[in-house]
Design a protein around this motif. Structure first.
Motif, PDB file in Angstrom:
ATOM      1  N   PRO A 261     -89.015  23.901 -17.685  1.00 56.73           N
ATOM      2  CA  PRO A 261     -89.753  24.746 -16.745  1.00 56.73           C
ATOM      3  C   PRO A 261     -89.519  24.385 -15.279  1.00 56.73           C
ATOM      4  O   PRO A 261     -89.587  25.249 -14.415  1.00 56.73           O
ATOM      5  CB  PRO A 261     -91.215  24.549 -17.131  1.00 56.73           C
ATOM      6  CG  PRO A 261     -91.255  23.288 -17.900  1.00 56.73           C
ATOM      7  CD  PRO A 261     -89.912  23.131 -18.540  1.00 56.73           C
ATOM      8  N   ASP A 262     -89.234  23.116 -14.986  1.00 53.88           N
ATOM      9  CA  ASP A 262     -89.016  22.719 -13.600  1.00 53.88           C
ATOM     10  C   ASP A 262     -87.599  23.029 -13.124  1.00 53.88           C
ATOM     11  O   ASP A 262     -87.297  22.941 -11.934  1.00 53.88           O
ATOM     12  CB  ASP A 262     -89.350  21.245 -13.382  1.00 53.88           C
ATOM     13  CG  ASP A 262     -88.624  20.323 -14.349  1.00 53.88           C
ATOM     14  OD1 ASP A 262     -88.041  20.819 -15.331  1.00 53.88           O
ATOM     15  OD2 ASP A 262     -88.646  19.098 -14.110  1.00 53.88           O
ATOM     16  N   SER A 263     -86.706  23.380 -14.049  1.00 49.09           N
ATOM     17  CA  SER A 263     -85.329  23.761 -13.719  1.00 49.09           C
ATOM     18  C   SER A 263     -84.911  24.904 -14.639  1.00 49.09           C
ATOM     19  O   SER A 263     -84.191  24.684 -15.619  1.00 49.09           O
ATOM     20  CB  SER A 263     -84.376  22.587 -13.926  1.00 49.09           C
ATOM     21  OG  SER A 263     -84.822  21.432 -13.289  1.00 49.09           O
ATOM     22  N   PRO A 264     -85.345  26.142 -14.364  1.00 55.09           N
ATOM     23  CA  PRO A 264     -85.106  27.262 -15.285  1.00 55.09           C
ATOM     24  C   PRO A 264     -83.638  27.505 -15.642  1.00 55.09           C
ATOM     25  O   PRO A 264     -83.349  28.051 -16.691  1.00 55.09           O
ATOM     26  CB  PRO A 264     -85.684  28.465 -14.544  1.00 55.09           C
ATOM     27  CG  PRO A 264     -86.607  27.895 -13.531  1.00 55.09           C
ATOM     28  CD  PRO A 264     -86.099  26.533 -13.188  1.00 55.09           C
ATOM     29  N   LEU A 265     -82.719  27.102 -14.795  1.00 53.86           N
ATOM     30  CA  LEU A 265     -81.299  27.295 -15.098  1.00 53.86           C
ATOM     31  C   LEU A 265     -80.709  26.118 -15.857  1.00 53.86           C
ATOM     32  O   LEU A 265     -79.551  26.146 -16.266  1.00 53.86           O
ATOM     33  CB  LEU A 265     -80.510  27.544 -13.807  1.00 53.86           C
ATOM     34  CG  LEU A 265     -80.934  28.792 -13.020  1.00 53.86           C
ATOM     35  CD1 LEU A 265     -80.128  28.905 -11.737  1.00 53.86           C
ATOM     36  CD2 LEU A 265     -80.784  30.036 -13.863  1.00 53.86           C
ATOM     37  N   ASP A 266     -81.501  25.064 -16.049  1.00 52.77           N
ATOM     38  CA  ASP A 266     -81.062  23.873 -16.768  1.00 52.77           C
ATOM     39  C   ASP A 266     -81.537  23.983 -18.216  1.00 52.77           C
ATOM     40  O   ASP A 266     -82.705  24.235 -18.470  1.00 52.77           O
ATOM     41  CB  ASP A 266     -81.652  22.632 -16.102  1.00 52.77           C
ATOM     42  CG  ASP A 266     -81.104  21.333 -16.671  1.00 52.77           C
ATOM     43  OD1 ASP A 266     -80.018  21.367 -17.287  1.00 52.77           O
ATOM     44  OD2 ASP A 266     -81.769  20.299 -16.512  1.00 52.77           O
TER      45      ASP A 266
END
Length: 142
Positions: free
Chosen positions: A107-112
């Protein structure tokens, strides 16, 4: 190939239903699954009368579906699409089905994201799911 199983979220009654529970009821609603246009559907249905006979029709309320990943977490719990997990580094992720594969989306890095299958079962622990515990995915803004 893993066992093909689904669970279904009932937003009104705040609970999951699983295959094999068809015909069980809460109040006037009854759980049912069926195939429509080649896709599995799960609904809560209730009889409706317009005064012509006891049951003239049925109203259906569709439920949200989550697929079993074929994997279990470090405590032996089956992991489903929509489950929220922690990895060994205490990072929180949600299990998502995307482009034919289960992935962990952070959730803190949606593209990760990582493939669920890059992790051993003992490396992940279910801490909740997106329906009952959405607050677990809230990102703190510092």
């Amino acid at each position: 190939m893993h066992e093909l199983k689904f669970r279904f979220w009932d937003e009104v009654n705040k609970r999951f239903w699983c295959g094999g529970q068809e015909g069980e009821s809460i109040g006037k609603e009854t759980f049912q699954t069926y195939f429509k246009d080649g896709a599995l559907k799960a609904v809560m249905y209730q009889p409706v009368s317009y005064g012509f006979k006891d049951v003239d029709d049925y109203e259906e309320r569709e439920l949200k579906q989550s697929q079993y990943t074929g994997r279990k977490d470090k405590n032996g719990r089956e992991m489903y699409e929509g489950d929220i997990v922690n990895n060994e580094d205490n990072e929180t992720a949600v299990i998502v089905y995307d482009s034919g594969s289960f992935i962990l989306q952070y959730p803190d890095s949606p593209l990760d994201f990582d493939s669920l299958f890059d992790f051993q079962d003992k490396e992940l622990e279910i801490i909740g799911n997106i329906y009952e515990n959405p607050e677990l995915l809230e990102v703190e803004n510092g």
